[in-house]
Design an enzyme around this catalytic site. Structure first.
Site, short mmCIF file in Angstrom:
data_model
loop_
_atom_site.label_atom_id
_atom_site.label_comp_id
_atom_site.label_asym_id
_atom_site.label_seq_id
_atom_site.Cartn_x
_atom_site.Cartn_y
_atom_site.Cartn_z
N ASP A 202 0.80 -1.24 -0.08
CA ASP A 202 -0.19 -0.16 -0.05
C ASP A 202 0.79 1.17 -0.04
O ASP A 202 2.05 1.16 0.26
CB ASP A 202 -0.88 -0.28 1.26
CG ASP A 202 -2.37 0.90 0.91
OD1 ASP A 202 -2.23 1.89 0.60
OD2 ASP A 202 -3.20 0.30 1.35
N GLY A 228 4.59 0.90 -1.54
CA GLY A 228 4.57 0.93 -2.96
C GLY A 228 3.31 1.65 -3.57
O GLY A 228 2.38 1.91 -2.94
N PHE A 230 0.97 0.95 -6.91
CA PHE A 230 0.44 -0.02 -7.87
C PHE A 230 0.66 0.35 -9.20
O PHE A 230 0.32 -0.49 -10.25
CB PHE A 230 -0.49 -0.98 -7.42
CG PHE A 230 -1.97 -0.38 -7.13
CD1 PHE A 230 -2.56 0.68 -7.97
CD2 PHE A 230 -2.59 -0.68 -5.99
CE1 PHE A 230 -3.74 1.24 -7.43
CE2 PHE A 230 -3.82 -0.11 -5.54
CZ PHE A 230 -4.40 0.89 -6.17
N HIS A 248 -12.82 -1.00 -8.35
CA HIS A 248 -13.74 -0.03 -8.58
C HIS A 248 -13.56 1.33 -8.57
O HIS A 248 -14.18 2.29 -9.17
CB HIS A 248 -15.11 -0.49 -7.83
CG HIS A 248 -15.01 0.10 -6.32
ND1 HIS A 248 -15.97 0.47 -5.55
CD2 HIS A 248 -13.78 0.50 -5.50
CE1 HIS A 248 -15.83 0.64 -4.39
NE2 HIS A 248 -14.36 0.85 -4.43
C1 LIG Z 1 -10.80 1.63 -0.86
S1 LIG Z 1 -9.36 1.09 0.15
C2 LIG Z 1 -9.45 -0.60 0.09
C3 LIG Z 1 -8.88 -1.21 1.39
C4 LIG Z 1 -9.13 -2.49 1.40
N1 LIG Z 1 -8.60 -3.43 0.75
C5 LIG Z 1 -10.57 -3.09 1.72
O1 LIG Z 1 -11.03 -3.62 1.02
O2 LIG Z 1 -11.15 -2.70 3.02
C6 LIG Z 1 -8.18 1.30 -1.40
C7 LIG Z 1 -6.81 1.35 -0.72
O3 LIG Z 1 -5.78 1.49 -1.88
C8 LIG Z 1 -4.62 1.99 -1.56
N2 LIG Z 1 -4.12 2.55 -2.65
C9 LIG Z 1 -4.71 3.61 -3.42
N3 LIG Z 1 -3.96 3.94 -4.44
C10 LIG Z 1 -2.94 3.13 -4.30
C11 LIG Z 1 -1.75 3.08 -5.13
N4 LIG Z 1 -1.53 3.73 -6.23
N5 LIG Z 1 -0.64 2.19 -4.75
C12 LIG Z 1 -1.17 1.26 -3.63
N6 LIG Z 1 -2.14 1.26 -2.97
C13 LIG Z 1 -3.19 2.35 -3.24
C14 LIG Z 1 -5.36 2.88 -0.44
O4 LIG Z 1 -4.30 3.47 0.40
C15 LIG Z 1 -6.40 2.14 0.20
O5 LIG Z 1 -5.60 1.24 1.37
#
Ligand SMILES: C[S@@+](CC[C@H](N)C(=O)[O-])C[C@H]1O[C@@H](n2cnc3c(N)ncnc32)[C@H](O)[C@@H]1O
Length: 339
Positions: A202, A228, A230, A248
């Site tokens: 994350d 990191g 993604f 989503h």
């Molecule tokens: C909507 S939350 C989902 C959290 C968890 N997976 C859940 O279902 O409860 C989106 C997650 O994606 C991470 N995130 C957003 N952009 C990201 C990126 N470019 N690289 C890595 N993680 C990212 C955010 O920090 C957050 O923890």
């Protein structure tokens, strides 16, 4: 009497004015009403004082919550219901108010311009007035970041437990949760399966909050954080890669890119698990999935929710040889792809 005359406008009115009830609950959470009642019942006068309410509508507010099933009243004393006592008391481990606090603070005003979003296809959050994107906004304020990450744990708690039960974890040793936030899923997986080790991949700001949550759950030795982005470089490798409420947020090309990266990071026989409120394949019944997709319009430049069939097709196109869709809990389902 004809059947037509039995038709009433009741459902339309209930739905159309549904925000009356919704906002009453959101204000009760904002005022910390349910937490005030954590140690037992209080009278209307005591609650009015503690919550700093004006007398004019205090009684109507409390009794509205009784009629909505969010409070119980015995004589003139108010108390939590089993549900609100468990899920809306701030100190409860199952507190899910975080997501509703955020809904009250941000989404409630932003949804006021849904019509504009539908006309323009453009987000209606801070980005509309030149502000930063969703994650930049959430992550610019440490308090908001904590609230968001713990809100995600609450929101995903039921699905996380269901994934721990329904997937054959005994056949796998390591798991990377992509965008794992506070660690809600990884903690449930490791609590249920003592042989598993997990990594949360994350954004860097999430690290300390994840480490603390892993520690609180006694899992610091089996869970680690890998910082990191993604969109840059490959995903870390593991036997299983999970993505909860990730796809989503992004447009179709970005969704496919993330699935491709997961495919490349898995060994032969490895699995990708995607979970969120998947829309039913017939696109008729999972109301929550559709409304969440509209919420993606409000919050993101290109995000949208999708069906299990859509996701299976994207997985097959990326090379996954086998896919299946399984219902988890409430509106949530998972798509499993096997490499
Ligand atoms: C909507 S939350 C989902 C959290 C968890 N997976 C859940 O279902 O409860 C989106 C997650 O994606 C991470 N995130 C957003 N952009 C990201 C990126 N470019 N690289 C890595 N993680 C990212 C955010 O920090 C957050 O923890």
């Amino acid at each position: 009497m004809s059947t037509a005359s039995a038709v009433t406008p009741e459902r339309i009115m209930q739905l159309g004015l549904g925000f009356f009830a919704s906002k009453t609950l959101l204000s009760a959470i904002e005022l910390d009403l349910f937490t005030e009642l954590a140690n037992g019942s209080l009278s209307a006068a005591e609650l009015t004082k503690r919550l700093n309410l004006h007398q004019r509508s205090a009684l109507d507010f409390l009794d509205a919550l009784v009629s909505l099933g969010m409070l119980d009243r015995k004589g003139d004393r108010y108390q939590n219901t089993d549900e609100t006592g468990q899920f809306l008391v701030r100190t409860s481990p199952a507190y899910i108010g975080g997501v509703l606090e955020m809904a009250n603070e941000r989404l409630y005003p932003f949804w006021g311009s849904l019509t504009e979003g539908l006309r323009t296809g453009a987000p209606q959050n801070e980005a509309k007035t030149g502000g930063p994107g969703l994650f930049e906004t959430l992550y610019s304020d440490p308090k908001r970041l904590c609230l968001f990450l713990s809100a995600m744990t609450g929101l995903s708690f039921g699905a996380a437990r269901a994934i721990a039960q329904k997937f054959p974890w005994k056949d796998y040793k390591t798991v990377v949760d992509v965008g794992g936030a506070q660690g809600g899923l990884l903690v449930q997986l490791c609590l249920a399966h003592s042989h598993l080790r997990g990594t949360n991949f994350d954004l860097p700001m999430v690290g300390p909050i994840f480490d603390e949550y892993a520690g609180t759950n006694g899992l610091s030795d089996r869970l680690k954080f890998q910082s990191g982005n993604f969109f840059e470089g490959p995903l870390p490798s593991a036997d299983v890669i999970t993505m909860g409420h990730i796809l989503h947020d992004w447009n179709l090309d970005e969704k496919r890119m993330l699935i491709d990266k997961a495919y490349k990071a898995l060994p032969e026989g490895g699995a990708l698990i995607v979970f969120e409120a998947l829309i039913d394949d017939e696109r008729r019944t999972n109301t929550f999935g559709f409304l969440m997709s509209l919420n993606m319009l409000i919050e993101t430049p290109g995000g949208f929710d999708y069906t299990g069939k859509d996701c299976s097709e994207w997985m097959r196109a990326a090379g996954f040889r086998e896919t299946r869709v399984e219902h988890l809990l409430g509106p949530d389902s998972m798509v499993v792809g096997i490499k």
